[in-house]
Write an enzyme that holds these catalytic residues in place. Structure first.
Site, PDB file in Angstrom:
ATOM      1  N   GLY A  53      44.541  50.038  31.250  1.00  0.00           N
ATOM      2  CA  GLY A  53      45.557  49.202  30.653  1.00  0.00           C
ATOM      3  C   GLY A  53      45.585  49.347  29.139  1.00  0.00           C
ATOM      4  O   GLY A  53      44.563  49.598  28.506  1.00  0.00           O
ATOM      5  N   SER A  54      46.763  49.222  28.559  1.00  0.00           N
ATOM      6  CA  SER A  54      46.870  49.246  27.105  1.00  0.00           C
ATOM      7  C   SER A  54      46.348  47.927  26.539  1.00  0.00           C
ATOM      8  O   SER A  54      46.062  46.979  27.268  1.00  0.00           O
ATOM      9  CB  SER A  54      48.323  49.470  26.695  1.00  0.00           C
ATOM     10  OG  SER A  54      48.770  50.729  27.150  1.00  0.00           O
ATOM     11  N   HIS A  56      43.637  48.118  24.493  1.00  0.00           N
ATOM     12  CA  HIS A  56      42.254  48.446  24.108  1.00  0.00           C
ATOM     13  C   HIS A  56      42.212  49.543  23.043  1.00  0.00           C
ATOM     14  O   HIS A  56      41.155  50.111  22.801  1.00  0.00           O
ATOM     15  CB  HIS A  56      41.461  48.919  25.325  1.00  0.00           C
ATOM     16  CG  HIS A  56      41.490  47.993  26.481  1.00  0.00           C
ATOM     17  ND1 HIS A  56      41.119  46.673  26.369  1.00  0.00           N
ATOM     18  CD2 HIS A  56      41.849  48.181  27.773  1.00  0.00           C
ATOM     19  CE1 HIS A  56      41.246  46.095  27.554  1.00  0.00           C
ATOM     20  NE2 HIS A  56      41.708  46.976  28.413  1.00  0.00           N
ATOM     21  N   LYS A 104      36.792  53.368  33.991  1.00  0.00           N
ATOM     22  CA  LYS A 104      36.110  52.089  33.778  1.00  0.00           C
ATOM     23  C   LYS A 104      36.087  51.320  35.099  1.00  0.00           C
ATOM     24  O   LYS A 104      37.056  51.341  35.862  1.00  0.00           O
ATOM     25  CB  LYS A 104      36.816  51.262  32.704  1.00  0.00           C
ATOM     26  CG  LYS A 104      36.909  51.955  31.350  1.00  0.00           C
ATOM     27  CD  LYS A 104      37.388  51.029  30.253  1.00  0.00           C
ATOM     28  CE  LYS A 104      38.733  50.398  30.505  1.00  0.00           C
ATOM     29  NZ  LYS A 104      39.825  51.405  30.694  1.00  0.00           N
ATOM     30  N   HIS A 214      39.533  42.074  28.785  1.00  0.00           N
ATOM     31  CA  HIS A 214      40.885  41.728  29.232  1.00  0.00           C
ATOM     32  C   HIS A 214      41.161  40.244  29.062  1.00  0.00           C
ATOM     33  O   HIS A 214      41.968  39.675  29.792  1.00  0.00           O
ATOM     34  CB  HIS A 214      41.080  42.110  30.704  1.00  0.00           C
ATOM     35  CG  HIS A 214      40.912  43.561  30.974  1.00  0.00           C
ATOM     36  ND1 HIS A 214      39.732  44.101  31.403  1.00  0.00           N
ATOM     37  CD2 HIS A 214      41.792  44.601  30.850  1.00  0.00           C
ATOM     38  CE1 HIS A 214      39.871  45.410  31.551  1.00  0.00           C
ATOM     39  NE2 HIS A 214      41.112  45.736  31.215  1.00  0.00           N
TER      40      HIS A 214
END
Length: 328
Positions: A53-54, A56, A104, A214
């Site tokens: 997911g963006s 990070h 991950k 997250h």
């Protein structure tokens, strides 16, 4: 919520276009589906692909380039990329030596990368990163992959650049994962643009110990303490986990979550260096900065990787990406 955006729906696509233009000497952006790949593939080299997911950044797109990743697949904010992104990226960057996925340990990431691997018509393997010791080893979903992912991608990237085959790259990645432990602390939550408010509430005099990346709460909430005490607590857990012998060489990574200034991160590095050195460990290599972020969260994580001569040499090997660059 105050953020620089036109709409949460267009944030990622616009950002990716800007990233690709800003680093056009290193990467190319492909769309429909989205993935970022290395400007020039190296024939006969194992291709390394990661993603997630963006939110990070610079993980993972910022690590595409010489000596690290060949491609990265960005999902929406805190949302796993899709198998078609991973498949398209793998087909683009595979030059005949096979593909290694670095994943991950989050359920969506693992599931989607597994689906892509099953559809991919070339030799491939996977390394799952699970360096977050905030969760117990027997946790139902396993331990999460956090800032140690950067270390894995750098060292395995150097190995692939040096000509290691697919099996050797996978074994190297698994060795780095086994030598690495991380733990994070947050002073604030983060705000996902589509949500519009912090993901959890935390008082001004509190901190979350053992947070994910997250917006997950930590394993405990405590009163904020002096930095020396925070470092001692977090680094102490890491040392208990890795159980290094006296004189062991290590890499120390102090990672910011996006909202912590460098002056504080370097303070934390100094305190962690003192703590670890005081326990007989030799801090030989370091990395300080915002590399595995959680949008605008104020906080940090400490990562320790046990080094030997081979891992140290691979860490030192040249790298040329948007976020890491030395020796080139």
């Amino acid at each position: 919520m105050k953020k620089f955006l036109d709409s949460p729906a267009t944030l990622l696509d616009t950002s990716l276009r800007g990233f690709a233009k800003a680093h056009a000497d290193i990467v190319d952006l492909h769309t429909e589906p989205n993935y970022v790949c290395r400007k020039q593939n190296k024939p006969g080299k194992v291709a390394l692909i990661s993603g997630g997911g963006s939110g990070h950044e610079p993980l993972h797109s910022g690590f595409v380039g010489y000596g690290m990743l060949d491609a990265a697949c960005p999902g929406q904010i805190f949302t796993s990329p899709t198998p078609d992104q991973m498949l398209a990226a793998a087909q683009m960057v595979n030059t005949g030596a096979g593909v290694l996925f670095i994943v991950k340990n989050y359920a969506g990431d693992v599931m989607n990368f597994e689906m892509a691997a099953e559809m991919l018509d070339c030799p491939n393997a996977t390394v799952v990163v699970n360096d977050d010791i905030s969760l117990p080893k027997n946790h139902s979903i396993g331990r999460r992959g956090v800032a140690g992912t950067t270390i894995v991608e750098k060292i395995v990237g150097a190995g692939a650049e040096a000509g290691l085959d697919l099996a050797a790259c996978q074994a190297l990645g698994e060795r780095v994962v086994g030598n690495t432990a991380s733990m994070g602390v947050a002073l604030t939550s983060c705000t996902v643009p589509a949500l519009g408010h912090p993901t959890f509430a935390i008082a001004d005099d509190e901190m979350e110990i053992g947070v994910g990346i997250h917006g997950e709460r930590g394993r405990e909430t405590g009163k904020i303490a002096p930095a020396t005490e925070i470092v001692a607590q977090v680094a102490g857990h890491i040392i208990d986990e890795l159980a290094p012998s006296a004189g062991q060489s290590i890499l120390l990574h102090v990672n910011g979550f996006g909202g912590t200034p460098l002056v504080e991160l370097h303070l934390l590095y100094e305190l962690a260096w003192q703590f670890l050195s005081g326990r007989g460990l030799h801090v030989q290599r370091s990395l300080v900065g915002n590399f595995t972020t959680s949008l605008d969260m104020a906080g940090c994580s400490l990562t320790v990787t046990l080094l030997d001569d081979e891992l140290r040499q691979l860490w030192d090997a040249p790298v040329n990406t948007a976020a890491l660059r030395w020796g080139c």
